[in-house]
Design a protein around this motif. Structure first.
Motif, PDB file in Angstrom:
ATOM      1  N   LEU A 264      12.315  16.922   7.589  1.00 51.32           N
ATOM      2  CA  LEU A 264      10.989  16.959   6.968  1.00 51.32           C
ATOM      3  C   LEU A 264      11.103  17.054   5.450  1.00 51.32           C
ATOM      4  CD1 LEU A 264       9.313  19.594   9.336  1.00 51.32           C
ATOM      5  CD2 LEU A 264       9.008  17.105   9.439  1.00 51.32           C
ATOM      6  N   VAL A 265      10.126  16.446   4.787  1.00 56.03           N
ATOM      7  CA  VAL A 265      10.048  16.503   3.333  1.00 56.03           C
ATOM      8  C   VAL A 265       8.639  16.942   2.955  1.00 56.03           C
ATOM      9  CG1 VAL A 265      10.025  15.109   1.230  1.00 56.03           C
ATOM     10  CG2 VAL A 265      11.756  14.674   2.969  1.00 56.03           C
ATOM     11  N   GLY A 266       8.517  17.909   2.045  1.00 56.29           N
ATOM     12  CA  GLY A 266       7.197  18.360   1.612  1.00 56.29           C
ATOM     13  C   GLY A 266       6.965  18.060   0.141  1.00 56.29           C
ATOM     14  N   MET A 267       5.725  17.669  -0.164  1.00 51.26           N
ATOM     15  CA  MET A 267       5.358  17.339  -1.542  1.00 51.26           C
ATOM     16  C   MET A 267       4.078  18.072  -1.926  1.00 51.26           C
ATOM     17  SD  MET A 267       6.063  13.344  -0.808  1.00 51.26           S
ATOM     18  CE  MET A 267       5.912  13.654   0.967  1.00 51.26           C
ATOM     19  N   LYS A 268       4.012  18.546  -3.181  1.00 49.23           N
ATOM     20  CA  LYS A 268       2.782  19.211  -3.644  1.00 49.23           C
ATOM     21  C   LYS A 268       1.662  18.201  -3.773  1.00 49.23           C
ATOM     22  CE  LYS A 268       4.929  23.002  -6.130  1.00 49.23           C
ATOM     23  NZ  LYS A 268       5.381  23.502  -7.415  1.00 49.23           N
ATOM     24  N   ASP A 269       2.000  17.009  -4.232  1.00 50.58           N
ATOM     25  CA  ASP A 269       0.995  15.957  -4.390  1.00 50.58           C
ATOM     26  C   ASP A 269       1.000  15.062  -3.155  1.00 50.58           C
ATOM     27  OD1 ASP A 269       0.394  16.868  -7.010  1.00 50.58           O
ATOM     28  OD2 ASP A 269       2.220  15.876  -7.719  1.00 50.58           O
ATOM     29  N   ASP A 270      -0.083  14.316  -3.008  1.00 48.44           N
ATOM     30  CA  ASP A 270      -0.235  13.461  -1.830  1.00 48.44           C
ATOM     31  C   ASP A 270       0.306  12.056  -2.144  1.00 48.44           C
ATOM     32  OD1 ASP A 270      -0.998  11.924   0.270  1.00 48.44           O
ATOM     33  OD2 ASP A 270      -3.128  12.467   0.204  1.00 48.44           O
ATOM     34  N   PRO A 271       1.387  11.643  -1.488  1.00 45.45           N
ATOM     35  CA  PRO A 271       1.955  10.323  -1.792  1.00 45.45           C
ATOM     36  C   PRO A 271       1.030   9.164  -1.418  1.00 45.45           C
ATOM     37  CG  PRO A 271       3.045  11.275   0.121  1.00 45.45           C
ATOM     38  CD  PRO A 271       2.150  12.339  -0.440  1.00 45.45           C
ATOM     39  N   LEU A 272       0.041   9.433  -0.570  1.00 46.11           N
ATOM     40  CA  LEU A 272      -0.906   8.357  -0.234  1.00 46.11           C
ATOM     41  C   LEU A 272      -1.826   8.062  -1.421  1.00 46.11           C
ATOM     42  CD1 LEU A 272      -1.880   9.343   3.418  1.00 46.11           C
ATOM     43  CD2 LEU A 272      -0.137   7.719   2.654  1.00 46.11           C
ATOM     44  N   LYS A 273      -2.012   9.082  -2.274  1.00 46.73           N
ATOM     45  CA  LYS A 273      -2.837   8.880  -3.476  1.00 46.73           C
ATOM     46  C   LYS A 273      -1.966   8.483  -4.662  1.00 46.73           C
ATOM     47  CE  LYS A 273      -6.681  11.987  -2.449  1.00 46.73           C
ATOM     48  NZ  LYS A 273      -6.357  13.240  -1.758  1.00 46.73           N
ATOM     49  N   ASP A 274      -0.777   9.086  -4.742  1.00 43.86           N
ATOM     50  CA  ASP A 274       0.138   8.811  -5.855  1.00 43.86           C
ATOM     51  C   ASP A 274       1.549   8.775  -5.280  1.00 43.86           C
ATOM     52  OD1 ASP A 274       1.772   8.755  -8.051  1.00 43.86           O
ATOM     53  OD2 ASP A 274       1.185  10.726  -8.825  1.00 43.86           O
TER      54      ASP A 274
ATOM     55  N   SER B 238       0.870  -1.173   0.000  1.00 44.71           N
ATOM     56  CA  SER B 238       0.000   0.000   0.000  1.00 44.71           C
ATOM     57  C   SER B 238       0.911   1.228   0.000  1.00 44.71           C
ATOM     58  CB  SER B 238      -0.889   0.010   1.247  1.00 44.71           C
ATOM     59  OG  SER B 238      -0.082   0.231   2.401  1.00 44.71           O
ATOM     60  N   THR B 239       0.335   2.388  -0.297  1.00 42.15           N
ATOM     61  CA  THR B 239       1.165   3.599  -0.285  1.00 42.15           C
ATOM     62  C   THR B 239       1.682   3.887   1.126  1.00 42.15           C
ATOM     63  OG1 THR B 239      -0.875   4.890  -0.152  1.00 42.15           O
ATOM     64  CG2 THR B 239       0.175   4.706  -2.315  1.00 42.15           C
ATOM     65  N   TRP B 240       0.877   3.577   2.131  1.00 46.79           N
ATOM     66  CA  TRP B 240       1.354   3.745   3.518  1.00 46.79           C
ATOM     67  C   TRP B 240       2.534   2.810   3.783  1.00 46.79           C
ATOM     68  CZ3 TRP B 240       1.374   7.494   6.631  1.00 46.79           C
ATOM     69  CH2 TRP B 240       0.260   8.271   6.962  1.00 46.79           C
ATOM     70  N   GLN B 241       2.391   1.559   3.353  1.00 50.55           N
ATOM     71  CA  GLN B 241       3.484   0.597   3.585  1.00 50.55           C
ATOM     72  C   GLN B 241       4.774   1.065   2.923  1.00 50.55           C
ATOM     73  OE1 GLN B 241       1.391  -2.977   2.129  1.00 50.55           O
ATOM     74  NE2 GLN B 241       1.960  -3.990   4.042  1.00 50.55           N
ATOM     75  N   ALA B 242       4.649   1.590   1.703  1.00 52.12           N
ATOM     76  CA  ALA B 242       5.846   2.054   0.993  1.00 52.12           C
ATOM     77  C   ALA B 242       6.480   3.233   1.730  1.00 52.12           C
ATOM     78  CB  ALA B 242       5.486   2.449  -0.439  1.00 52.12           C
ATOM     79  N   LEU B 243       5.633   4.159   2.167  1.00 50.71           N
ATOM     80  CA  LEU B 243       6.155   5.323   2.891  1.00 50.71           C
ATOM     81  C   LEU B 243       6.805   4.902   4.221  1.00 50.71           C
ATOM     82  CD1 LEU B 243       6.214   8.403   2.431  1.00 50.71           C
ATOM     83  CD2 LEU B 243       4.217   8.567   3.929  1.00 50.71           C
TER      84      LEU B 243
ATOM     85  N   THR C  25      10.750   5.249   5.918  1.00 54.15           N
ATOM     86  CA  THR C  25      10.806   6.122   7.102  1.00 54.15           C
ATOM     87  C   THR C  25      10.896   5.265   8.375  1.00 54.15           C
ATOM     88  OG1 THR C  25       8.359   6.271   7.083  1.00 54.15           O
ATOM     89  CG2 THR C  25       9.577   8.076   6.055  1.00 54.15           C
ATOM     90  N   VAL C  26       9.751   4.867   8.902  1.00 53.86           N
ATOM     91  CA  VAL C  26       9.735   4.217  10.206  1.00 53.86           C
ATOM     92  C   VAL C  26      10.391   2.834  10.203  1.00 53.86           C
ATOM     93  CG1 VAL C  26       7.336   3.441   9.879  1.00 53.86           C
ATOM     94  CG2 VAL C  26       8.271   3.558  12.161  1.00 53.86           C
ATOM     95  N   VAL C  27      10.190   2.053   9.136  1.00 53.29           N
ATOM     96  CA  VAL C  27      10.811   0.715   9.095  1.00 53.29           C
ATOM     97  C   VAL C  27      12.325   0.855   8.928  1.00 53.29           C
ATOM     98  CG1 VAL C  27      10.891  -1.516   7.907  1.00 53.29           C
ATOM     99  CG2 VAL C  27       8.706  -0.320   8.151  1.00 53.29           C
ATOM    100  N   ALA C  28      12.726   1.777   8.084  1.00 56.52           N
ATOM    101  CA  ALA C  28      14.164   2.021   7.893  1.00 56.52           C
ATOM    102  C   ALA C  28      14.805   2.492   9.202  1.00 56.52           C
ATOM    103  CB  ALA C  28      14.373   3.060   6.798  1.00 56.52           C
ATOM    104  N   ALA C  29      14.087   3.341   9.934  1.00 57.10           N
ATOM    105  CA  ALA C  29      14.606   3.818  11.225  1.00 57.10           C
ATOM    106  C   ALA C  29      14.750   2.657  12.200  1.00 57.10           C
ATOM    107  CB  ALA C  29      13.679   4.882  11.797  1.00 57.10           C
ATOM    108  N   SER C  30      13.808   1.728  12.134  1.00 63.42           N
ATOM    109  CA  SER C  30      13.869   0.548  13.004  1.00 63.42           C
ATOM    110  C   SER C  30      15.091  -0.305  12.660  1.00 63.42           C
ATOM    111  CB  SER C  30      12.560  -0.244  12.829  1.00 63.42           C
ATOM    112  OG  SER C  30      12.616  -1.435  13.528  1.00 63.42           O
ATOM    113  N   LEU C  31      15.365  -0.463  11.372  1.00 61.25           N
ATOM    114  CA  LEU C  31      16.568  -1.196  10.952  1.00 61.25           C
ATOM    115  C   LEU C  31      17.815  -0.548  11.553  1.00 61.25           C
ATOM    116  CD1 LEU C  31      18.341  -3.038   9.103  1.00 61.25           C
ATOM    117  CD2 LEU C  31      17.930  -1.418   7.268  1.00 61.25           C
ATOM    118  N   LEU C  32      17.813   0.768  11.577  1.00 63.61           N
ATOM    119  CA  LEU C  32      18.973   1.497  12.108  1.00 63.61           C
ATOM    120  C   LEU C  32      18.988   1.536  13.639  1.00 63.61           C
ATOM    121  CD1 LEU C  32      18.902   4.487   9.591  1.00 63.61           C
ATOM    122  CD2 LEU C  32      20.623   2.675   9.673  1.00 63.61           C
ATOM    123  N   GLY C  33      17.901   1.060  14.256  1.00 62.54           N
ATOM    124  CA  GLY C  33      17.807   1.117  15.718  1.00 62.54           C
ATOM    125  C   GLY C  33      17.604   2.537  16.218  1.00 62.54           C
ATOM    126  N   LYS C  34      16.960   3.381  15.387  1.00 65.65           N
ATOM    127  CA  LYS C  34      16.785   4.807  15.719  1.00 65.65           C
ATOM    128  C   LYS C  34      15.305   5.217  15.626  1.00 65.65           C
ATOM    129  CE  LYS C  34      21.227   5.690  16.052  1.00 65.65           C
ATOM    130  NZ  LYS C  34      21.851   6.091  17.321  1.00 65.65           N
TER     131      LYS C  34
END
Ligand SMILES: [Zn+2]
Length: 434
Positions: free
Chosen positions: A402-412, A369-374, A378-387
């Protein structure tokens, strides 16, 4: 020069505010106004949230700008925690085949490679990757430790690095060398060679003493198809050697990342207790089950596969078969509940030609899902790093990345490839564009 570089005066103020206050007790508050704030930890969206930052860390997340705070207006954007790439090589600039690899290792001096690395890091940061796990510097001594140090000291602007220095392989298992070159010449090596349990243990100690955050091992090589059609490989280390590497790393609170393409490599790597499998293009059911049980992360590097597949297949068709297997392997790992941390192998492809954020879409194309990819970046990668409490999250105490996007990554999800705002540790790197 400084004024030329800072186009938006307000943002310059924010950046300089950070730099001008080392002697003060507290630096000024910064308030980042967001349009929508994505929380990949809770998988929730908060409308019009304001992220309050001080001393490079997130202080709180609220709805209003505190009195006196410097405002960064990203209210037209969807904002996410900074991205994390768990598999990069900043000291490499694309090596689809041995030709490009040898060109860099043999013809580029270490200072020149370090200069190119600083550019690669800047590109990664401007693409929203505020943290990289850089696993293997391909014969660059301990230059990655210096690059990490230079970022931390503010000498250069780049992503926060977790470095693996030289990587490990046994004699004869990693270029340059072998039968391609004049045997009278001692060719440079892209790894640190080690043999025997004691020799490998010493190599781990050596790397850690010089600043390695992670230990990288090459578990397999020499990929081939068995008569039954299954893809297998040559194991690089004996089980005893790999056990010694992992044991020594863990004794020193370092984790181990194993390059491993087929079940031949996975078997010895998982038995030794590695913390992540890199690439894993050929994963069978037994492997993914074991990875899920042992909580071993997968860093899939789908992006590099698409880049090296065709040129490498010209001389060895096994690469086309490996690329074909990668799709099914990813789906198998996802279905088995393996923790998938975004990793691209940037550096295997040129930093200036391919945006590593394209990896996000490759995961969605293969079932996330788009959430899983995000979450993967982010959070899974941080867990790998123990951070987990410091990276991949927008929570009090975390680094203000922080990262900002004009479009919504949950939709695209390809919105991640078009970032319009990047902040690292409270400093604006890319000003918000509306
Ligand atoms: Zn790699």
């Amino acid at each position: 020069m400084r004024i030329m570089a800072c186009v938006a005066m307000l943002l310059c103020g924010v950046a300089f505010g950070q730099q001008q206050s080392p002697g003060q007790q507290q630096s000024p508050l910064i308030a980042v106004k967001t349009g929508r704030l994505l929380d990949p930890v809770a998988q929730k969206v908060r409308e019009r949230a304001v992220v309050i930052i001080q001393d490079g860390r997130i202080k709180s997340v609220g709805d209003a700008v505190p009195a006196g705070a410097q405002v960064v207006d990203a209210s037209g954007l969807t904002v996410s925690p900074g991205f994390i790439d768990c598999h990069t090589h900043v000291l490499l600039q694309g090596d689809p085949t041995d030709v490009e690899y040898d060109e860099q290792i043999l013809k580029e001096s270490l200072p020149y490679r370090a200069l190119r690395a600083t550019r690669a890091m800047r590109i990664a940061l401007e693409h929203g990757f505020t943290t990289l796990r850089d696993i293997g510097n391909e014969g660059a001594g301990f230059a990655d430790v210096d690059l990490k140090k230079a970022v931390a000291a503010g000498v250069i602007v780049g992503p926060r690095l977790f470095v693996a220095t030289k990587a490990l392989a046994p004699t004869g298992a990693y270029g340059l060398g072998g039968t391609t070159y004049n045997w009278q010449l001692e060719m440079p090596k892209g790894v640190q060679l080690c043999d025997g349990a004691d020799g490998c243990r010493k190599a781990v100690r050596d790397q850690i003493s010089h600043g390695a955050d992670w230990i990288k091992v090459y578990a397999d090589r020499g990929y081939f198809k068995r008569p039954d059609g299954q893809i297998r490989s040559l194991p690089n280390f004996t089980q005893e050697e790999l056990n010694a590497i992992v044991d020594q790393a863990h004794r020193t609170n370092r984790k181990v990342a194993a390059h491993s393409i087929t079940p031949t490599g996975h078997a010895i790597a998982l038995a030794a207790g590695v913390d992540s499998i890199e690439h894993g293009q050929v994963l069978d059911d037994a492997t993914v089950k074991q990875m899920a049980q042992k909580k071993v992360f997968l860093s899939p590097t789908m992006l590099v596969m698409g880049y090296v597949d065709a040129p490498r297949s010209k001389t060895n068709p096994i690469w086309a078969a490996i690329a074909k297997s990668a799709d099914e392997s990813f789906k198998r790992a996802l279905a088995a509940g393996v923790s998938i941390a975004l990793g691209t192998d940037a550096g295997g492809f040129p930093w200036d030609q391919i945006n590593e954020a394209k990896e996000f879409k490759l995961y969605v194309d293969r079932g996330m899902s788009t959430w899983q990819a995000l979450r993967s970046g982010t959070v899974v990668a941080a867990s790998l790093l123990g951070k987990e409490s410091e990276l991949g999250t927008v929570a009090p105490g975390a680094h203000a990345d922080l990262v900002g996007m004009k479009d919504d990554p949950l939709k695209d999800i390809t919105a991640t490839e078009r970032v319009s705002f990047v902040m690292k540790e409270g400093v604006v790197i890319v000003p918000p564009a509306h």
